[in-house]
Every structure is written in structure tokens, then in C-alpha cells.
Scaffold this active site. Sequence first.
Site, mmCIF file in Angstrom:
data_model
loop_
_atom_site.group_PDB
_atom_site.id
_atom_site.type_symbol
_atom_site.label_atom_id
_atom_site.label_comp_id
_atom_site.label_asym_id
_atom_site.label_seq_id
_atom_site.Cartn_x
_atom_site.Cartn_y
_atom_site.Cartn_z
ATOM 1 N N HIS A 149 0.800 -1.232 0.000
ATOM 2 C CA HIS A 149 0.000 0.000 0.000
ATOM 3 C C HIS A 149 0.836 1.287 0.000
ATOM 4 O O HIS A 149 0.556 2.227 0.747
ATOM 5 C CB HIS A 149 -0.968 -0.002 1.181
ATOM 6 C CG HIS A 149 -2.068 -1.033 1.072
ATOM 7 N ND1 HIS A 149 -2.548 -1.502 -0.123
ATOM 8 C CD2 HIS A 149 -2.773 -1.706 2.044
ATOM 9 C CE1 HIS A 149 -3.507 -2.396 0.102
ATOM 10 N NE2 HIS A 149 -3.659 -2.545 1.397
ATOM 11 N N HIS B 99 -9.788 1.996 0.246
ATOM 12 C CA HIS B 99 -9.720 0.865 1.173
ATOM 13 C C HIS B 99 -10.841 0.926 2.219
ATOM 14 O O HIS B 99 -10.594 0.709 3.410
ATOM 15 C CB HIS B 99 -8.344 0.851 1.842
ATOM 16 C CG HIS B 99 -7.878 -0.500 2.288
ATOM 17 N ND1 HIS B 99 -8.553 -1.251 3.227
ATOM 18 C CD2 HIS B 99 -6.810 -1.237 1.917
ATOM 19 C CE1 HIS B 99 -7.897 -2.389 3.415
ATOM 20 N NE2 HIS B 99 -6.837 -2.405 2.634
ATOM 21 N N GLU C 234 -11.436 -3.765 -3.001
ATOM 22 C CA GLU C 234 -10.465 -2.769 -3.468
ATOM 23 C C GLU C 234 -10.252 -2.982 -4.963
ATOM 24 O O GLU C 234 -9.544 -3.901 -5.370
ATOM 25 C CB GLU C 234 -9.145 -2.941 -2.718
ATOM 26 C CG GLU C 234 -9.262 -2.826 -1.206
ATOM 27 C CD GLU C 234 -8.149 -3.585 -0.489
ATOM 28 O OE1 GLU C 234 -6.965 -3.310 -0.744
ATOM 29 O OE2 GLU C 234 -8.458 -4.468 0.321
HETATM 30 C C1 GLA Z 1 -5.164 -5.217 1.971
HETATM 31 C C2 GLA Z 1 -4.239 -6.359 2.004
HETATM 32 C C3 GLA Z 1 -4.400 -7.078 3.283
HETATM 33 C C4 GLA Z 1 -4.187 -6.152 4.458
HETATM 34 C C5 GLA Z 1 -5.099 -5.003 4.361
HETATM 35 C C6 GLA Z 1 -4.819 -3.992 5.454
HETATM 36 O O1 GLA Z 1 -6.444 -5.611 1.776
HETATM 37 O O2 GLA Z 1 -4.406 -7.233 0.916
HETATM 38 O O3 GLA Z 1 -3.515 -8.152 3.344
HETATM 39 O O4 GLA Z 1 -2.878 -5.683 4.436
HETATM 40 O O5 GLA Z 1 -4.995 -4.384 3.113
HETATM 41 O O6 GLA Z 1 -4.731 -4.560 6.711
#
Ligand code: GLA
Length: 374
Positions: A132, A203, A339
Amino acid sequence: MEALSFRKPLAATVLLLSSINMNAATKLTSTDFGKTPDGVTARIYTLTNKNGLEARITNYGGVVVSLKTPDRNGAMADIVLGFDALAGYISSPSPYLGALIGRYGNRIGHARFTLDGVEYKLAANNGENSLHGGTHGFNQKIWTPRELPDGGLELTYLSKDGEENYPGNLKAVVVYRLTDADELKIDYAATTDKDTVLNLTNHSYFNLKGEGQGDILGHLVTLNANRYTPVDAGLIPTGELRAVNGTPFDFTKPAAIGARIEQNDEQLKLGKGYDHNWVLNGGKALSLAARVVEPSSGRVMEVYTTEPGVQFYTGNFLDGTIKGKGGKAYRQRYGFCLETQHFPDSPNKPKFPSTVLKPGRQFHSTTVFKFSKS
Ligand code: GLA
């Protein structure tokens, strides 16, 4: 595969303009949302449509702080996880509640990639991988807000050349709209002055019963995807596009999130539940990615996107330590995320749709969360 979502600047401008006129009735107001540790005041914007749906969005991280939609009897509830005050987002950045994610959403394997013969090393903030956007991703930035005449909220962030070690000055422009068709519509655009990679998403964690109202295992999910990208132990795609048919990853027909989540399946074990990218069947046009029905409230959410993939994440890493709105503990599987995205680790996977953006091109993508009742 060729890049799916990069268009010439002119086409993108026409697209943005055409969406402006449709939603003239949305009301937009704003107020202060507190100060960052650097003393910068964040604002929070309230978007209200003609049916009384309400989204509150801050220019800190572009976070969707709350989203109120009606149940089948018209009772409103806030259906996204989050915090009452800015301080919560600053002290708990890592679950990325409601935030805009960039420069590269999801994971880049071994926290490095090579572009035009140059290797770029990123912060390894998720085991040996980058997640991210790195240590200080777009979710922790103050975006420059602009209230649009149609009631939309435009947020702009200039990510400088070398920030989190990504190449190129990248200008990202995200527009949130709450339309009178009960859609939260997100338009993403970006330009760069050097070749770079990007993967922008939002997110938000949803619970269509209302945030904090228990787990999401009873939600019925349909995903418009015949394949997904299986992962290794670090949740990096292996490169395979695997058929969902006959596996717990088959959501081509509605299935409860909890129906198969505890099955003895290698991929479910690796993700501690669902935390995978589905390869969407839709093409370059805005197409249905997902439909979610919550039987007790009757709330329905459909997700449409121009992106080729969606990360369906079932809040597996929430563990109750985070106290969200009203002090409620957000426990495992209290929210799910859809997402919309390019596939994880695309910079290292030449066969995946390209995430490279070049100077003179404009990136554009659209995702719509549409709310209704059943
Ligand atoms: C995304 C990732 C997950 C986790 C979340 C945040 O969805 O794929 O593995 O890191 O973000 O906790």
C-alpha cells in the site's frame, strides 16, 4: 496483456466533464476535522444526495469517514468502519480504514521492481514485501481539496519524484461524488513527468448491517470473476490465473462470506480468509465487479469498475485492538473490502495488465459503489 486503463488526456477530460452534469443536486458542506501532528488542519466534507444518503470524506488520506445508507425500512446506518476523530486515523494508519491508497495499492514482491533498466528499492513494510505505497503512503497525506460546482469533492496530491523511492513527480486527482442514483462514485486520474508505476484504490471496510454491528460472515457476495490470482506465503501472486470453479473462491453465484471461509484450503490458510485479487470478467468499460446483499437489513451494494481486478479482503487482520467509532472494538471479519485495482505485484509480473504510466499519458479509472435494497 496490454494496459487496460490508460487513455489519452483528451478522452479522460471528456469523460470527467460528462459525469459532472448528472449530479447537480448533491449538497456539499465542510468543517474542520482536527490538526495533524505537523499542525496542518484537515477538513471534512459532507456530501448529501436528494435521498438523504450521506458521505463524509476528509482530505487527510482521502478517507471516507462515514457513509450513511438506508435499510429496507428506510432506517439509516453508517456502513463503513472508521474513527470519530482525525487522531484515530493518525494513530492507526495500518488497517487503512476508508483511505485512498497509493502510489501502489497492495503488494510489490521483495519490495523492489525494475523499470527502464533501473531497480527501485521500496520500504519493506509487510514482511519482505511493500504494501500500500510504503511507510508513508497516500493514505497519510493531506490532499488539496476543491469543491466542484456539481457537489463533487476533488482531492489532489502531488507525490514528488523519489517519494517512497518511486520515480517521477506523480499528480493524482481523485473526485468523489455522491449521485442521486445512490452511488458513491470515485474517479481517479494521474499524470507523471517520468515513467512510473501506480495502482490507486480506496480501502473502505463495509459492514452493511452498520459498522461495529458484528461480523460480515452472513453477507451474500457475488463476484463477476471466473479466475483469481493465487498467492505465496507473503500474499504475492504466483503469476497463475486460476479458475475459481470448484473452489471456495467461486463467487460467480451468490454465497455467504462465511460459508466456506474456514475450509481446509491452502489459499484460504495463506490469506487467513479471503485476501486475494479476483480477475474481473468485465472489459475496459465500467462493468459490474461485485454485488453484496446483507439479508437482515436488506442493504445491497454493487461495485462497478473500469479496473481489471478487485482485492476481496475479509478483515482477517482486524483483531479487536482498534477501537473505532463510539469506542467499538473492530474484531476479526467485522468488515470487508472490495479494493478495485490492477493486480498485486504487476511491476514484477510482465504478463499482468501493465501499471506503468508514462509522461504525456493520463491515467484514468472509475469505481462506483451503488446502494439499493432487497
Ligand atoms: C489489503 C491487504 C491485506 C491487508 C489489508 C490492510 O487488503 O491485501 O492483506 O494488508 O490491506 O490490513
